[in-house]
Design an enzyme around this catalytic site. Sequence first.
Site, PDB file in Angstrom:
ATOM      1  N   ASP A  30       0.960  -1.459  -0.208  1.00 56.83           N
ATOM      2  CA  ASP A  30       0.317   0.090  -0.124  1.00 56.83           C
ATOM      3  C   ASP A  30       0.597   1.241  -0.270  1.00 56.83           C
ATOM      4  O   ASP A  30       1.752   1.250   0.183  1.00 56.83           O
ATOM      5  CB  ASP A  30      -1.149  -0.021   1.100  1.00 56.83           C
ATOM      6  CG  ASP A  30      -1.617   1.212   1.134  1.00 56.83           C
ATOM      7  OD1 ASP A  30      -3.222   0.502   0.778  1.00 56.83           O
ATOM      8  OD2 ASP A  30      -1.606   2.456   1.086  1.00 56.83           O
ATOM      9  N   ILE A  31       0.154   1.911  -0.725  1.00 58.78           N
ATOM     10  CA  ILE A  31       1.190   3.445  -0.575  1.00 58.78           C
ATOM     11  C   ILE A  31       0.923   4.365  -0.035  1.00 58.78           C
ATOM     12  O   ILE A  31       2.155   5.246   0.419  1.00 58.78           O
ATOM     13  CB  ILE A  31       1.086   4.538  -2.382  1.00 58.78           C
ATOM     14  CG1 ILE A  31       2.124   5.006  -2.810  1.00 58.78           C
ATOM     15  CG2 ILE A  31       0.001   5.077  -2.516  1.00 58.78           C
ATOM     16  CD1 ILE A  31       2.060   5.054  -4.012  1.00 58.78           C
ATOM     17  N   ASN A  86     -13.598  -3.471   2.696  1.00 61.36           N
ATOM     18  CA  ASN A  86     -13.970  -2.271   2.086  1.00 61.36           C
ATOM     19  C   ASN A  86     -14.898  -3.034   1.276  1.00 61.36           C
ATOM     20  O   ASN A  86     -13.968  -2.980   0.052  1.00 61.36           O
ATOM     21  CB  ASN A  86     -13.700  -1.031   2.561  1.00 61.36           C
ATOM     22  CG  ASN A  86     -12.510  -1.250   4.067  1.00 61.36           C
ATOM     23  OD1 ASN A  86     -12.757  -1.491   5.093  1.00 61.36           O
ATOM     24  ND2 ASN A  86     -11.648  -0.472   3.505  1.00 61.36           N
ATOM     25  N   HIS A  92     -16.147   2.689   4.169  1.00 60.04           N
ATOM     26  CA  HIS A  92     -14.444   3.907   3.984  1.00 60.04           C
ATOM     27  C   HIS A  92     -13.896   3.488   2.364  1.00 60.04           C
ATOM     28  O   HIS A  92     -12.521   2.790   2.697  1.00 60.04           O
ATOM     29  CB  HIS A  92     -13.829   2.771   5.183  1.00 60.04           C
ATOM     30  CG  HIS A  92     -12.911   4.011   5.762  1.00 60.04           C
ATOM     31  ND1 HIS A  92     -11.759   4.029   5.307  1.00 60.04           N
ATOM     32  CD2 HIS A  92     -12.857   5.183   5.942  1.00 60.04           C
ATOM     33  CE1 HIS A  92     -11.205   4.858   5.399  1.00 60.04           C
ATOM     34  NE2 HIS A  92     -11.024   6.028   6.234  1.00 60.04           N
ATOM     35  N   GLN A  93     -14.468   2.380   2.013  1.00 60.92           N
ATOM     36  CA  GLN A  93     -13.996   1.928  -0.202  1.00 60.92           C
ATOM     37  C   GLN A  93     -13.409   3.067  -0.585  1.00 60.92           C
ATOM     38  O   GLN A  93     -15.006   3.823  -1.397  1.00 60.92           O
ATOM     39  CB  GLN A  93     -14.804   0.915  -0.184  1.00 60.92           C
ATOM     40  CG  GLN A  93     -14.080   0.912  -1.623  1.00 60.92           C
ATOM     41  CD  GLN A  93     -14.831  -0.484  -2.690  1.00 60.92           C
ATOM     42  OE1 GLN A  93     -15.594  -1.175  -2.829  1.00 60.92           O
ATOM     43  NE2 GLN A  93     -13.872  -1.560  -3.455  1.00 60.92           N
ATOM     44  N   HIS A  99     -10.215  -5.682  -3.174  1.00 60.71           N
ATOM     45  CA  HIS A  99      -8.882  -5.850  -2.027  1.00 60.71           C
ATOM     46  C   HIS A  99      -8.861  -6.253  -0.645  1.00 60.71           C
ATOM     47  O   HIS A  99      -9.877  -5.391  -0.053  1.00 60.71           O
ATOM     48  CB  HIS A  99      -8.467  -4.599  -2.253  1.00 60.71           C
ATOM     49  CG  HIS A  99      -8.615  -2.612  -1.754  1.00 60.71           C
ATOM     50  ND1 HIS A  99      -9.307  -2.180  -2.412  1.00 60.71           N
ATOM     51  CD2 HIS A  99      -8.276  -3.053  -1.052  1.00 60.71           C
ATOM     52  CE1 HIS A  99     -10.265  -1.583  -1.806  1.00 60.71           C
ATOM     53  NE2 HIS A  99      -9.236  -1.694  -0.937  1.00 60.71           N
ATOM     54  N   PHE A 100      -8.097  -6.587  -0.861  1.00 63.42           N
ATOM     55  CA  PHE A 100      -7.995  -6.502   0.776  1.00 63.42           C
ATOM     56  C   PHE A 100      -6.606  -6.766   1.613  1.00 63.42           C
ATOM     57  O   PHE A 100      -5.740  -6.592   1.017  1.00 63.42           O
ATOM     58  CB  PHE A 100      -7.587  -8.697   0.603  1.00 63.42           C
ATOM     59  CG  PHE A 100      -8.646  -9.668   0.684  1.00 63.42           C
ATOM     60  CD1 PHE A 100      -9.666 -10.122  -0.294  1.00 63.42           C
ATOM     61  CD2 PHE A 100      -9.632 -10.295   1.781  1.00 63.42           C
ATOM     62  CE1 PHE A 100     -11.198 -10.045  -0.351  1.00 63.42           C
ATOM     63  CE2 PHE A 100     -10.984 -10.748   1.884  1.00 63.42           C
ATOM     64  CZ  PHE A 100     -11.783 -11.060   0.317  1.00 63.42           C
TER      65      PHE A 100
HETATM   66  P1  5GP Z   1      -9.796   1.269   0.463  1.00 60.83           P
HETATM   67  O1  5GP Z   1      -9.898   2.964   1.411  1.00 60.83           O
HETATM   68  O2  5GP Z   1     -10.401   1.590  -0.378  1.00 60.83           O
HETATM   69  O3  5GP Z   1     -10.452   0.184   1.117  1.00 60.83           O
HETATM   70  O4  5GP Z   1      -8.425   1.429   0.208  1.00 60.83           O
HETATM   71  C1  5GP Z   1      -7.509   1.558  -0.940  1.00 60.83           C
HETATM   72  C2  5GP Z   1      -6.136   1.461   0.157  1.00 60.83           C
HETATM   73  O5  5GP Z   1      -4.876   2.206  -1.845  1.00 60.83           O
HETATM   74  C3  5GP Z   1      -5.265   3.016   0.615  1.00 60.83           C
HETATM   75  O6  5GP Z   1      -5.254   1.623   1.788  1.00 60.83           O
HETATM   76  C4  5GP Z   1      -4.853   3.429  -0.163  1.00 60.83           C
HETATM   77  O7  5GP Z   1      -3.638   4.035   0.252  1.00 60.83           O
HETATM   78  C5  5GP Z   1      -3.845   2.204  -1.377  1.00 60.83           C
HETATM   79  N1  5GP Z   1      -3.982   3.536  -2.368  1.00 60.83           N
HETATM   80  C6  5GP Z   1      -4.374   4.487  -3.566  1.00 60.83           C
HETATM   81  N2  5GP Z   1      -3.389   4.192  -4.537  1.00 60.83           N
HETATM   82  C7  5GP Z   1      -2.291   3.906  -4.513  1.00 60.83           C
HETATM   83  C8  5GP Z   1      -2.180   3.742  -5.862  1.00 60.83           C
HETATM   84  O8  5GP Z   1      -1.663   4.369  -6.099  1.00 60.83           O
HETATM   85  N3  5GP Z   1      -0.851   2.936  -5.430  1.00 60.83           N
HETATM   86  C9  5GP Z   1      -0.534   1.410  -4.511  1.00 60.83           C
HETATM   87  N4  5GP Z   1       0.134   0.958  -3.685  1.00 60.83           N
HETATM   88  N5  5GP Z   1      -1.984   1.791  -3.063  1.00 60.83           N
HETATM   89  C10 5GP Z   1      -2.768   2.672  -3.430  1.00 60.83           C
END
Ligand code: 5GP
Length: 138
Positions: A30-31, A86, A92-93, A99-100
Site C-alpha cells: 500500500d502506498i 471494505n 470506507h472503500q 482488495h484485501f
Molecule cells: P480502501 O479505502 O479503498 O479500502 O483502500 C484503498 C487503499 O489503496 C488505500 O489504503 C490507499 O493507500 C491505497 N492506494 C491508493 N492508491 C494507490 C496507489 O496508487 N498505489 C498503491 N500501492 N496503493 C494505493
Amino acid sequence: MSDTIFGKILRGEIPCHRVYEDDLVLAFLDIFPLSKGHTLVIPKRAVATLDQLDDDSAAALGRVLPRIARAVLAASGARNFNVLQNNGEGAHQAVHHVHFHIIPKFDDGRGLGIKWQPGKLDNAEGATLAAAIAGRLA
Ligand code: 5GP
C-alpha cells in the site's frame, strides 16, 4: 465497472512494489501504509465489491491470503495483523476494485485502529435473520 488506479497497476501503467502474482491475483505494498508491511491483495478480475466476485477469483484469493500474511509478518517483524476488506464508499472503500488489506499490528499501536461498538443479538430476530440469509444461500 469504471477503471481504477488498481487497473492501471495491473496493466503496468503505474508502478507498484509487487510482492506476489499468479494468474488471478496480484499483491503489492500500500502506498499510504498504516504500518510497515501494509499489503494489498487484489483479484485481477476488475469488480468493485466482494459480493460481485466470481468463485474462481475468490478461491484464488483465499488460497494465497494466509501465505502472503505469513510473509508480511516475517518481513515486518509484527506478531499480529488485521485483514480489512471494505465494500462501498459508506464502508470506507476508496478504490472501487476489490482488495484485501493485510495490516501488521505492532505492539506500539501502529496498524489498524478499530472502533468496535457491538449491539446484542436478540434471539428471535437472530432466528429470522439467519433463516433469511440461509434461504438466499440455498
Ligand atoms: P480502501 O479505502 O479503498 O479500502 O483502500 C484503498 C487503499 O489503496 C488505500 O489504503 C490507499 O493507500 C491505497 N492506494 C491508493 N492508491 C494507490 C496507489 O496508487 N498505489 C498503491 N500501492 N496503493 C494505493
